[in-house]
Design a protein around this motif. Structure first.
Motif, PDB file in Angstrom:
ATOM      1  N   ASP A  51       0.799  -1.228   0.000  1.00  0.00           N
ATOM      2  CA  ASP A  51       0.000   0.000   0.000  1.00  0.00           C
ATOM      3  C   ASP A  51       0.832   1.279   0.000  1.00  0.00           C
ATOM      4  O   ASP A  51       0.289   2.383  -0.039  1.00  0.00           O
ATOM      5  N   SER A  52       2.170   1.146   0.008  1.00  0.00           N
ATOM      6  CA  SER A  52       3.031   2.331  -0.083  1.00  0.00           C
ATOM      7  C   SER A  52       3.822   2.378  -1.390  1.00  0.00           C
ATOM      8  O   SER A  52       4.612   3.306  -1.595  1.00  0.00           O
ATOM      9  N   LEU A  53       3.607   1.411  -2.272  1.00  0.00           N
ATOM     10  CA  LEU A  53       4.406   1.354  -3.502  1.00  0.00           C
ATOM     11  C   LEU A  53       4.212   2.600  -4.372  1.00  0.00           C
ATOM     12  O   LEU A  53       5.178   3.225  -4.811  1.00  0.00           O
ATOM     13  N   LEU A  54       2.965   2.945  -4.644  1.00  0.00           N
ATOM     14  CA  LEU A  54       2.712   4.038  -5.588  1.00  0.00           C
ATOM     15  C   LEU A  54       3.098   5.399  -5.020  1.00  0.00           C
ATOM     16  O   LEU A  54       3.598   6.258  -5.753  1.00  0.00           O
ATOM     17  N   SER A  55       2.895   5.601  -3.725  1.00  0.00           N
ATOM     18  CA  SER A  55       3.309   6.871  -3.129  1.00  0.00           C
ATOM     19  C   SER A  55       4.836   7.003  -3.159  1.00  0.00           C
ATOM     20  O   SER A  55       5.367   8.105  -3.347  1.00  0.00           O
ATOM     21  N   TYR A 130      -5.412  -7.333   4.507  1.00  0.00           N
ATOM     22  CA  TYR A 130      -4.177  -7.949   5.013  1.00  0.00           C
ATOM     23  C   TYR A 130      -2.978  -7.230   4.403  1.00  0.00           C
ATOM     24  O   TYR A 130      -3.034  -6.800   3.243  1.00  0.00           O
ATOM     25  N   PRO A 131      -1.876  -7.125   5.139  1.00  0.00           N
ATOM     26  CA  PRO A 131      -0.682  -6.498   4.566  1.00  0.00           C
ATOM     27  C   PRO A 131      -0.044  -7.326   3.457  1.00  0.00           C
ATOM     28  O   PRO A 131       0.672  -6.789   2.611  1.00  0.00           O
ATOM     29  N   SER A 132      -0.289  -8.644   3.445  1.00  0.00           N
ATOM     30  CA  SER A 132       0.221  -9.492   2.364  1.00  0.00           C
ATOM     31  C   SER A 132      -0.753 -10.636   2.114  1.00  0.00           C
ATOM     32  O   SER A 132      -1.470 -11.070   3.019  1.00  0.00           O
ATOM     33  N   TYR A 133      -0.758 -11.114   0.884  1.00  0.00           N
ATOM     34  CA  TYR A 133      -1.636 -12.226   0.551  1.00  0.00           C
ATOM     35  C   TYR A 133      -1.192 -13.520   1.216  1.00  0.00           C
ATOM     36  O   TYR A 133      -2.003 -14.407   1.470  1.00  0.00           O
ATOM     37  N   GLN A 134       0.079 -13.635   1.506  1.00  0.00           N
ATOM     38  CA  GLN A 134       0.558 -14.854   2.158  1.00  0.00           C
ATOM     39  C   GLN A 134      -0.116 -15.037   3.519  1.00  0.00           C
ATOM     40  O   GLN A 134      -0.532 -16.139   3.883  1.00  0.00           O
ATOM     41  N   LEU A 135      -0.257 -13.951   4.257  1.00  0.00           N
ATOM     42  CA  LEU A 135      -0.922 -14.014   5.556  1.00  0.00           C
ATOM     43  C   LEU A 135      -2.395 -14.376   5.385  1.00  0.00           C
ATOM     44  O   LEU A 135      -2.958 -15.158   6.164  1.00  0.00           O
ATOM     45  N   ALA A 136      -3.025 -13.821   4.358  1.00  0.00           N
ATOM     46  CA  ALA A 136      -4.431 -14.124   4.104  1.00  0.00           C
ATOM     47  C   ALA A 136      -4.621 -15.589   3.742  1.00  0.00           C
ATOM     48  O   ALA A 136      -5.540 -16.262   4.233  1.00  0.00           O
ATOM     49  N   LEU A 137      -3.743 -16.108   2.906  1.00  0.00           N
ATOM     50  CA  LEU A 137      -3.853 -17.505   2.485  1.00  0.00           C
ATOM     51  C   LEU A 137      -3.581 -18.452   3.661  1.00  0.00           C
ATOM     52  O   LEU A 137      -4.190 -19.521   3.751  1.00  0.00           O
TER      53      LEU A 137
END
Length: 214
Positions: A51-55, A130-137
């Protein structure tokens, strides 16, 4: 010439992830390397939260972001995008027998276009960022949530290793393709990237990279 600083969020295989040596690998990474070779630049890869990549790109901290980024009109207000390099569709990944219906707890990556879609178009779902998809999965495996909403290619990659899950396509998702993001001031770099993409597709190198991951 200065190296090309490429930033990603490396927890989304097969697009980008860390290998056992803590190196960033994946389809996006190999494509970026091929583009760097075309434009005679060295690639330097960096990892930071999605969520900070584009900024970070807009602020000039990095030159390019490649992280399975949907090209959207909202994001175009912040950064410029390359031509689409991958056609994407959105799916729900869930355990067999679970219906993704009203009230379902559905995980998405924080700051993603999938998150915005669920909140605006599927308000009856309980969307959990979630901050990452790995955590969600991981939580899906433990039945803490009902489904994960993500890109079809990443879902099929996960499905190949976890056949107990099933996929349901979200037909209403406005797929516009995945692109690389640069700052709106990087006009020349964007032209170089788009030209390199065309060369890689015409000479077969893009297809070679694609087939090694998908």
């Amino acid at each position: 010439m200065q190296p090309l600083r490429v930033v990603t969020e490396a927890s989304y295989p097969p697009f980008e992830s860390f290998d056992e040596h803590k190196s960033i690998v994946g389809f996006d990474i190999e494509l970026a390397k091929a583009i760097c070779q075309q434009i005679n630049r060295q690639c330097e890869f960096y990892h930071q939260p999605f969520d900070s990549l584009l900024s970070s790109i807009a602020a000039g901290h990095y030159d390019v972001a490649i992280s399975a980024l949907d090209i959207t009109e909202q994001r175009k207000q912040t950064v410029s995008f390359s031509d689409a390099y991958f056609v994407n569709t959105a799916v729900y990944l869930s355990t067999a027998g679970v219906n993704v219906t009203e009230g379902a707890a559905v995980a998405v990556q924080s700051g993603s276009s999938f998150q915005r879609f669920l909140r605006s178009q599927r308000p009856a779902f309980l969307s959990i960022a979630y901050p990452s998809y790995q955590l969600a999965l991981n939580d899906l495996q433990q039945a803490k949530i009902d489904a994960v909403f993500l890109d079809s290619a990443a879902a099929h990659y996960w499905l190949a290793q976890h056949p107990q899950f099933v996929i349901q396509t979200e037909e209403s998702y406005p797929a516009s393709g995945l692109g690389m993001a640069v700052s709106q001031q990087s006009v020349d770099l964007l032209k170089q990237i788009n030209h390199a993409l065309k060369v890689l597709k015409n000479n077969g190198n893009y297809q070679t990279i694609y087939q090694s991951f998908f």
